[in-house]
Motif scaffolding. Structure first.
Motif, mmCIF file in Angstrom:
data_model
loop_
_atom_site.group_PDB
_atom_site.id
_atom_site.type_symbol
_atom_site.label_atom_id
_atom_site.label_comp_id
_atom_site.label_asym_id
_atom_site.label_seq_id
_atom_site.Cartn_x
_atom_site.Cartn_y
_atom_site.Cartn_z
ATOM 1 N N ALA A 156 0.851 -1.189 0.000
ATOM 2 C CA ALA A 156 0.000 0.000 0.000
ATOM 3 C C ALA A 156 0.888 1.240 0.000
ATOM 4 C CB ALA A 156 -0.903 0.002 1.224
ATOM 5 N N PRO A 157 0.518 2.288 -0.737
ATOM 6 C CA PRO A 157 1.368 3.484 -0.835
ATOM 7 C C PRO A 157 1.691 4.117 0.510
ATOM 8 C CG PRO A 157 -0.361 3.550 -2.486
ATOM 9 C CD PRO A 157 -0.682 2.393 -1.575
ATOM 10 N N SER A 158 0.751 4.047 1.453
ATOM 11 C CA SER A 158 0.952 4.701 2.748
ATOM 12 C C SER A 158 1.509 3.767 3.810
ATOM 13 C CB SER A 158 -0.383 5.277 3.240
ATOM 14 O OG SER A 158 -1.360 4.248 3.343
ATOM 15 N N SER A 159 1.894 2.557 3.417
ATOM 16 C CA SER A 159 2.347 1.555 4.383
ATOM 17 C C SER A 159 3.678 1.950 5.017
ATOM 18 C CB SER A 159 2.475 0.201 3.689
ATOM 19 O OG SER A 159 3.027 -0.748 4.579
ATOM 20 N N ASP A 160 3.801 1.671 6.323
ATOM 21 C CA ASP A 160 5.055 1.878 7.039
ATOM 22 C C ASP A 160 5.917 0.618 7.033
ATOM 23 O OD1 ASP A 160 4.417 4.491 7.713
ATOM 24 O OD2 ASP A 160 3.325 3.873 9.512
ATOM 25 N N GLU A 161 5.392 -0.465 6.469
ATOM 26 C CA GLU A 161 6.138 -1.710 6.434
ATOM 27 C C GLU A 161 7.325 -1.588 5.475
ATOM 28 O OE1 GLU A 161 3.589 -4.921 5.419
ATOM 29 O OE2 GLU A 161 2.228 -4.596 7.125
ATOM 30 N N PRO A 162 8.391 -2.332 5.739
ATOM 31 C CA PRO A 162 9.540 -2.298 4.816
ATOM 32 C C PRO A 162 9.143 -2.834 3.447
ATOM 33 C CG PRO A 162 9.782 -4.088 6.414
ATOM 34 C CD PRO A 162 8.613 -3.251 6.869
ATOM 35 N N GLU A 163 9.889 -2.425 2.451
ATOM 36 C CA GLU A 163 9.599 -2.891 1.096
ATOM 37 C C GLU A 163 9.846 -4.395 1.004
ATOM 38 O OE1 GLU A 163 11.125 -0.846 -2.216
ATOM 39 O OE2 GLU A 163 10.540 1.147 -1.495
ATOM 40 N N PRO A 164 9.148 -5.074 0.115
ATOM 41 C CA PRO A 164 9.365 -6.512 -0.077
ATOM 42 C C PRO A 164 10.815 -6.796 -0.461
ATOM 43 C CG PRO A 164 7.396 -5.764 -1.237
ATOM 44 C CD PRO A 164 8.098 -4.538 -0.763
ATOM 45 N N PRO A 165 11.242 -8.051 -0.343
ATOM 46 C CA PRO A 165 12.658 -8.383 -0.548
ATOM 47 C C PRO A 165 13.140 -8.263 -1.989
ATOM 48 C CG PRO A 165 11.344 -10.375 -0.235
ATOM 49 C CD PRO A 165 10.460 -9.211 0.081
ATOM 50 N N GLY A 166 12.242 -8.208 -2.942
ATOM 51 C CA GLY A 166 12.657 -8.098 -4.331
ATOM 52 C C GLY A 166 12.887 -9.458 -4.972
ATOM 53 N N PHE A 167 13.318 -9.420 -6.223
ATOM 54 C CA PHE A 167 13.521 -10.634 -7.009
ATOM 55 C C PHE A 167 15.005 -10.838 -7.313
ATOM 56 C CE2 PHE A 167 9.199 -9.209 -8.378
ATOM 57 C CZ PHE A 167 8.481 -10.311 -7.934
ATOM 58 N N SER A 168 15.358 -12.075 -7.572
ATOM 59 C CA SER A 168 16.737 -12.418 -7.914
ATOM 60 C C SER A 168 16.841 -12.822 -9.381
ATOM 61 C CB SER A 168 17.213 -13.587 -7.042
ATOM 62 O OG SER A 168 16.501 -14.775 -7.395
ATOM 63 N N GLN A 169 18.066 -13.007 -9.831
ATOM 64 C CA GLN A 169 18.286 -13.495 -11.189
ATOM 65 C C GLN A 169 17.669 -14.878 -11.378
ATOM 66 O OE1 GLN A 169 19.481 -11.901 -13.800
ATOM 67 N NE2 GLN A 169 19.331 -13.690 -15.159
ATOM 68 N N GLN A 170 17.716 -15.692 -10.343
ATOM 69 C CA GLN A 170 17.114 -17.024 -10.425
ATOM 70 C C GLN A 170 15.604 -16.923 -10.600
ATOM 71 O OE1 GLN A 170 18.049 -19.614 -7.142
ATOM 72 N NE2 GLN A 170 16.951 -21.352 -8.026
ATOM 73 N N HIS A 171 14.985 -15.968 -9.923
ATOM 74 C CA HIS A 171 13.536 -15.757 -10.099
ATOM 75 C C HIS A 171 13.224 -15.382 -11.548
ATOM 76 C CE1 HIS A 171 13.357 -14.703 -5.548
ATOM 77 N NE2 HIS A 171 13.059 -15.977 -5.739
ATOM 78 N N LEU A 172 14.074 -14.518 -12.109
ATOM 79 C CA LEU A 172 13.863 -14.111 -13.497
ATOM 80 C C LEU A 172 13.995 -15.307 -14.434
ATOM 81 C CD1 LEU A 172 13.381 -11.967 -15.643
ATOM 82 C CD2 LEU A 172 15.825 -11.457 -15.600
ATOM 83 N N GLU A 173 14.971 -16.158 -14.198
ATOM 84 C CA GLU A 173 15.157 -17.336 -15.038
ATOM 85 C C GLU A 173 13.961 -18.274 -14.939
ATOM 86 O OE1 GLU A 173 18.896 -18.880 -13.745
ATOM 87 O OE2 GLU A 173 20.050 -17.232 -14.648
ATOM 88 N N THR A 174 13.378 -18.386 -13.746
ATOM 89 C CA THR A 174 12.185 -19.215 -13.567
ATOM 90 C C THR A 174 11.018 -18.647 -14.361
ATOM 91 O OG1 THR A 174 12.889 -19.939 -11.367
ATOM 92 C CG2 THR A 174 10.544 -20.125 -11.870
ATOM 93 N N LEU A 175 10.860 -17.319 -14.325
ATOM 94 C CA LEU A 175 9.788 -16.685 -15.086
ATOM 95 C C LEU A 175 10.003 -16.872 -16.590
ATOM 96 C CD1 LEU A 175 7.209 -14.919 -14.915
ATOM 97 C CD2 LEU A 175 8.692 -12.923 -15.174
ATOM 98 N N GLN A 176 11.241 -16.738 -17.052
ATOM 99 C CA GLN A 176 11.539 -16.934 -18.474
ATOM 100 C C GLN A 176 11.209 -18.360 -18.917
ATOM 101 O OE1 GLN A 176 15.671 -15.115 -18.002
ATOM 102 N NE2 GLN A 176 15.209 -14.592 -20.129
ATOM 103 N N LEU A 177 11.578 -19.336 -18.089
ATOM 104 C CA LEU A 177 11.275 -20.729 -18.417
ATOM 105 C C LEU A 177 9.770 -20.944 -18.515
ATOM 106 C CD1 LEU A 177 12.099 -23.676 -18.856
ATOM 107 C CD2 LEU A 177 12.177 -23.944 -16.360
ATOM 108 N N SER A 178 9.027 -20.389 -17.560
ATOM 109 C CA SER A 178 7.571 -20.539 -17.582
ATOM 110 C C SER A 178 6.966 -19.867 -18.811
ATOM 111 C CB SER A 178 6.961 -19.948 -16.306
ATOM 112 O OG SER A 178 7.394 -20.676 -15.170
ATOM 113 N N ALA A 179 7.511 -18.712 -19.199
ATOM 114 C CA ALA A 179 7.023 -18.028 -20.396
ATOM 115 C C ALA A 179 7.290 -18.866 -21.639
ATOM 116 C CB ALA A 179 7.683 -16.654 -20.529
#
Length: 201
Positions: A156-179
């Protein structure tokens, strides 16, 4: 060692190849319209849903180019707001980070989206969300680029929570394989339709 599978051209089918290719292109163009649900079956949905879950995405979207290749239109989304923008929102291919994939045909991994000046915030504003991290990769079928698959981490734009951890190169490779797998599944279905092995309304 097992025998190699030898597939020889069948001369009886030679005169049909151009007809099938033309029909395949017609069906691929139709897949990019509101008729996408006719092609996007439960196996394809499960594939992308499992991919998004495995890479830690809050949600993901299958975007397809419109007939004029001027806009990316969301045709499937796994988030709770899908009904409010799938098939309705139009992302110009001349603006935004998602559209960079169309022009470059290269995948994207961005973990500081809100600091990226190329982000088009239109959809975030419409949904009342903030995209923190994004993965995106081209989607090909019927011999050409037909769309983009994206995965995002949100808050949420007004959230005080820390930002999510983000994605890695391995995550990108998994998405590419699925695509890649999704593109092949769609193409196989279109080929079956083109030669009359499966019905479409």
């Amino acid at each position: 060692m097992g025998e190699r599978l030898m597939v020889l051209n069948d001369d009886r089918l030679g005169h049909l190849r151009s007809i099938v290719r033309t029909r395949l292109r017609e069906l691929a163009a139709r897949a990019g319209t509101g008729a996408f649900d006719e092609f996007f079956d439960s196996t394809m949905r499960a594939l992308v849903e499992c991919c998004f879950q495995s890479i830690g995405a809050d949600e993901g979207t299958v975007w397809l180019l419109d007939e004029g290749r001027n806009y990316l239109i969301p045709r499937f989304n796994t988030g709770p707001n899908a009904a409010s923008f799938v098939g309705r929102f139009r992302q110009s291919v001349r603006a935004g980070m998602i559209s960079m994939i169309v022009s470059t045909e290269l995948p994207l991994c961005e973990n500081e989206v809100r600091r990226n000046q190329q982000q088009d915030k239109s959809l975030d504003q419409k949904l009342g969300l903030q995209t923190c991290a994004m993965l995106a990769t081209p989607l090909y079928f019927a011999g050409e680029l037909r769309g983009v698959i994206s995965a995002v981490q949100l808050r949420a734009p007004s959230s005080d929570e820390p930002e999510p951890p983000g994605f890695s190169q391995q995550h990108l490779e998994t998405l590419q394989l699925s695509a890649n797998v999704l593109g092949r599944l769609i193409e196989q279905q279109l080929q079956s339709l083109a030669i009359g092995l499966e019905d479409v309304t």
